[in-house]
Scaffold this active site. Sequence first.
Site, PDB file in Angstrom:
ATOM      1  N   THR A 106     -52.967  65.716  54.987  1.00 15.28           N
ATOM      2  CA  THR A 106     -53.981  64.673  54.780  1.00 15.28           C
ATOM      3  C   THR A 106     -55.191  65.241  54.047  1.00 15.28           C
ATOM      4  O   THR A 106     -55.695  64.641  53.093  1.00 15.28           O
ATOM      5  CB  THR A 106     -54.434  64.096  56.130  1.00 15.28           C
ATOM      6  N   TYR A 151     -47.320  52.651  58.196  1.00  8.72           N
ATOM      7  CA  TYR A 151     -47.202  51.280  57.658  1.00  8.72           C
ATOM      8  C   TYR A 151     -45.943  50.553  58.127  1.00  8.72           C
ATOM      9  O   TYR A 151     -46.000  49.403  58.532  1.00  8.72           O
ATOM     10  CB  TYR A 151     -47.276  51.274  56.114  1.00  8.72           C
ATOM     11  N   TYR A 195     -45.797  65.612  62.895  1.00 11.79           N
ATOM     12  CA  TYR A 195     -47.237  65.370  62.791  1.00 11.79           C
ATOM     13  C   TYR A 195     -47.499  63.992  63.397  1.00 11.79           C
ATOM     14  O   TYR A 195     -47.196  62.970  62.795  1.00 11.79           O
ATOM     15  CB  TYR A 195     -47.658  65.435  61.323  1.00 11.79           C
ATOM     16  N   ARG A 208     -54.185  57.273  61.991  1.00 13.83           N
ATOM     17  CA  ARG A 208     -53.868  57.038  60.585  1.00 13.83           C
ATOM     18  C   ARG A 208     -52.546  56.282  60.398  1.00 13.83           C
ATOM     19  O   ARG A 208     -52.388  55.554  59.430  1.00 13.83           O
ATOM     20  CB  ARG A 208     -53.792  58.373  59.820  1.00 13.83           C
ATOM     21  N   LYS A 255     -47.878  68.939  65.429  1.00 11.94           N
ATOM     22  CA  LYS A 255     -49.319  68.893  65.205  1.00 11.94           C
ATOM     23  C   LYS A 255     -49.780  67.631  65.914  1.00 11.94           C
ATOM     24  O   LYS A 255     -49.485  66.516  65.491  1.00 11.94           O
ATOM     25  CB  LYS A 255     -49.674  68.825  63.719  1.00 11.94           C
ATOM     26  N   ILE A 273     -54.362  73.208  63.540  1.00 14.22           N
ATOM     27  CA  ILE A 273     -54.310  72.984  62.096  1.00 14.22           C
ATOM     28  C   ILE A 273     -55.668  72.420  61.714  1.00 14.22           C
ATOM     29  O   ILE A 273     -55.987  71.275  62.011  1.00 14.22           O
ATOM     30  CB  ILE A 273     -53.146  72.063  61.708  1.00 14.22           C
TER      31      ILE A 273
END
Length: 305
Positions: free
Chosen positions: A43, A106, A132, A137, A160, A202
């Site tokens: 990202t 999405y 992840y 998000r 993560k 991270i």
Amino acid sequence: MFKGSFVALITPFRKGKVDEKAFGDFVEWQIAQGTHGLVPVGTTGESPTLSHDEHKRVVEICIEAAHGRVPVMAGAGSNSTDEAIELTLHAQEAGADAALIVTPYYNKPTQAGLFAHYKAIHDATKIPIFIYNIPPRCVIDMSVETMAALSKLPRVRGVKDATGDLLRPLRQRAASGSKFCMLDGDDASAIAFNAHGGTGCISVTGNIAPKLCAQMQEASLAGDHARALAIQEKLMPLHSVLFIEANPGPVKYAAELLGICERDVRLPLVAPTKETQAKVKAVVKALGLQGPKAAKAKAKPKKKK
């Protein structure tokens, strides 16, 4: 291999294109500063607005510059399973040590869909895979149970975790076992995350304060809580100011202050406001942070008169 301070690297731009030299130099500086691992095209690396060719080239530059000195975990996720497989195969062929694959955004798949997505990527590749999980998000949250089922696949090595739930690592450890590697996705909670079974972070802050982030992780993982906490308290204003606006706007501005690269981000992101810039600049100055050029100048021996 996957422990300590892994830095979610920014992608430098110049005149709208990837600044390959600046990125290679940046990777070299990160390693010199003690960073334990590198994460290109996540990202923070603006992966959503990189073309496939740019994405792959950034991964290649990172691997070439690292030259095996620290592990590289390449971002390779997508909300299209076929596209994620393509990017993961590229990371594998380029020589990455692992692929970081974000949950499909999405589409909003079910837990069964999430399992099928990651299993398809796993079965089509030979590289270690990190999940992840970032609900803010991606809108979806992989459950502890789904992650535990995926952890039984031979090359799904860890996660993560950017859920912000500090009970999650304890629950995941109980479900997946102590060998399942858990890395925090939030600089501010890194010490607490490690205390609950994590093995590192991270980091976004590591882009501009790599030595401090690495030292904090080393102290935390060695059980030196007092030293880790002292460093984290020092870093906390920086953790906070870098997220006043959407990442990586503020951290790229900070990188420009340190002479790492220009502040350029790609639309729909824009440069931080002047108010945010002032706050970032004040914290960077207060911490006495210096970039690669300053470090080189300091290390260069003075000529004898």
